[in-house]
Design a protein around this motif. Structure first.
Motif, short mmCIF file in Angstrom:
data_model
loop_
_atom_site.label_atom_id
_atom_site.label_comp_id
_atom_site.label_asym_id
_atom_site.label_seq_id
_atom_site.Cartn_x
_atom_site.Cartn_y
_atom_site.Cartn_z
N ALA A 43 39.53 55.96 30.19
CA ALA A 43 40.01 54.83 30.34
C ALA A 43 40.41 54.31 29.06
CB ALA A 43 39.30 53.83 31.39
N HIS A 44 39.46 53.88 28.26
CA HIS A 44 40.25 53.52 26.94
C HIS A 44 41.10 54.56 26.50
CE1 HIS A 44 37.18 50.53 25.71
NE2 HIS A 44 37.31 50.63 26.96
N ALA A 45 41.14 55.72 26.85
CA ALA A 45 42.55 57.16 26.28
C ALA A 45 43.43 56.88 27.03
CB ALA A 45 41.61 57.93 25.97
N ARG A 46 43.62 55.43 28.64
CA ARG A 46 44.58 55.64 29.38
C ARG A 46 44.75 56.86 29.60
NH1 ARG A 46 46.93 50.67 27.86
NH2 ARG A 46 46.33 50.32 25.61
N LEU A 47 43.97 57.70 30.53
CA LEU A 47 43.64 58.73 31.34
C LEU A 47 43.90 58.66 32.70
CD1 LEU A 47 43.25 61.69 29.02
CD2 LEU A 47 45.11 61.06 29.15
N VAL A 48 43.10 57.49 33.02
CA VAL A 48 42.39 57.33 34.03
C VAL A 48 42.51 56.03 34.45
CG1 VAL A 48 40.79 58.89 34.34
CG2 VAL A 48 40.33 56.37 33.70
N THR A 49 42.74 55.26 35.98
CA THR A 49 42.93 53.54 35.96
C THR A 49 41.27 53.01 37.00
OG1 THR A 49 44.51 54.55 38.37
CG2 THR A 49 45.62 53.84 36.10
N ALA A 50 41.37 52.44 37.45
CA ALA A 50 40.30 52.10 37.87
C ALA A 50 40.94 50.92 38.84
CB ALA A 50 38.72 51.65 37.17
N SER A 51 40.14 50.71 39.98
CA SER A 51 40.66 49.51 40.85
C SER A 51 39.53 49.18 42.11
CB SER A 51 42.32 49.71 41.41
OG SER A 51 41.38 51.23 42.63
N LYS A 52 39.63 48.37 42.36
CA LYS A 52 38.84 48.05 42.92
C LYS A 52 38.98 47.41 44.80
CE LYS A 52 34.87 44.35 42.79
NZ LYS A 52 33.74 45.22 43.00
N ALA A 53 38.07 48.67 45.69
CA ALA A 53 38.34 49.26 46.99
C ALA A 53 36.82 48.64 47.76
CB ALA A 53 38.11 50.42 47.33
N GLY A 54 37.00 47.57 48.27
CA GLY A 54 35.50 46.87 48.75
C GLY A 54 34.85 47.15 47.67
N ARG A 55 33.86 47.28 47.38
CA ARG A 55 32.78 47.66 46.77
C ARG A 55 32.45 48.47 46.16
NH1 ARG A 55 26.54 45.67 49.66
NH2 ARG A 55 26.65 43.83 50.40
N SER A 56 33.04 49.91 45.58
CA SER A 56 33.64 50.70 45.36
C SER A 56 35.03 50.38 44.38
CB SER A 56 34.05 51.05 45.87
OG SER A 56 32.90 51.61 46.74
N ILE A 57 34.37 51.50 43.32
CA ILE A 57 35.67 51.34 42.23
C ILE A 57 36.47 52.53 43.22
CG2 ILE A 57 36.04 51.34 40.03
CD1 ILE A 57 33.86 49.05 39.39
N ILE A 58 37.29 52.31 42.81
CA ILE A 58 38.05 53.95 43.11
C ILE A 58 38.94 54.65 41.41
CG2 ILE A 58 40.31 55.07 44.07
CD1 ILE A 58 37.26 54.23 45.27
N TYR A 59 38.52 55.25 40.43
CA TYR A 59 38.89 55.74 40.07
C TYR A 59 40.23 57.18 39.94
CZ TYR A 59 35.80 53.51 37.28
OH TYR A 59 34.29 52.74 36.77
N ALA A 60 41.38 57.01 39.82
CA ALA A 60 42.45 58.01 39.77
C ALA A 60 43.20 57.83 38.60
CB ALA A 60 43.62 57.14 40.19
N ALA A 61 43.53 59.55 38.11
CA ALA A 61 43.78 59.76 37.21
C ALA A 61 45.63 59.48 36.70
CB ALA A 61 44.98 61.40 36.88
N ASN A 62 46.03 58.91 35.68
CA ASN A 62 46.97 57.93 35.14
C ASN A 62 47.98 58.90 34.96
OD1 ASN A 62 49.03 56.44 34.40
ND2 ASN A 62 47.94 56.32 32.26
N TYR A 63 48.71 59.28 35.76
CA TYR A 63 50.11 60.84 35.34
C TYR A 63 50.97 59.94 34.57
CZ TYR A 63 47.13 62.99 39.47
OH TYR A 63 46.25 63.23 40.73
N ALA A 64 51.14 59.21 34.51
CA ALA A 64 51.99 58.63 33.59
C ALA A 64 51.80 58.49 31.74
CB ALA A 64 52.15 57.24 33.25
N GLY A 65 49.80 58.33 31.99
CA GLY A 65 49.34 58.39 30.71
C GLY A 65 49.54 60.65 30.55
N MET A 66 49.13 61.29 31.19
CA MET A 66 49.42 62.51 30.89
C MET A 66 50.43 63.15 31.03
SD MET A 66 47.79 65.49 33.62
CE MET A 66 49.87 64.97 35.15
N ASN A 67 51.29 62.50 31.35
CA ASN A 67 52.12 63.12 31.13
C ASN A 67 53.67 62.38 30.01
OD1 ASN A 67 52.69 64.17 33.89
ND2 ASN A 67 53.28 62.86 34.39
#
Length: 123
Positions: A70-94
């Motif tokens: 996340a610090h390298a801007r390669l993943v994002t994190a968002s809250k979904a209920g009690r979970s945290i969902i991580y996703a690839a940051n495609y803009a950062g990757m690209n």
């Protein structure tokens, strides 16, 4: 987590410092595996528990690796209920890919074809 929005909307070209941070984050086996898994998962991402299960990484270690990505801007994190969902940051990757290939072929139309890449990999 609070900077997930700024990470997701990253559109400015990468600086050398940002590219080095991204490459450093990926230069570790577990983080590279996490990032590749998230790229495969698509934009919907995965819960941290599912990532840990899929890769056999202890939750405390996974937390550290996700923070680094996340610090390298390669993943994002968002809250979904009690979970945290991580996703690839495609803009950062690209952005990283664009930085690495910015001056490819001295600015001429790219001369690197799929066959050149395959030949180089097998040599």
């Amino acid at each position: 987590m609070e900077n997930a929005n700024s990470i997701a909307t990253q559109a400015a070209p990468l600086t050398s410092t940002a590219a080095i941070a991204a490459l450093a984050a990926l230069a570790q086996e577990s983080r590279l595996a996490v990032f590749r898994l998230l790229v495969q998962a698509g934009p919907q991402g995965m819960a941290a528990t599912k990532i840990a299960e899929a890769l056999g990484i202890a939750p405390s270690s996974l937390s550290f690796h996700l923070k680094e990505l996340a610090h390298a801007r390669l993943v994002t994190a968002s809250k979904a209920g009690r979970s945290i969902i991580y996703a690839a940051n495609y803009a950062g990757m690209n952005g990283l890919l664009a930085f690495l290939t910015e001056n490819c072929c001295a600015g001429a139309p790219c001369c690197v074809t799929e066959s050149h890449v395959q030949k180089d990999l097998t040599s």
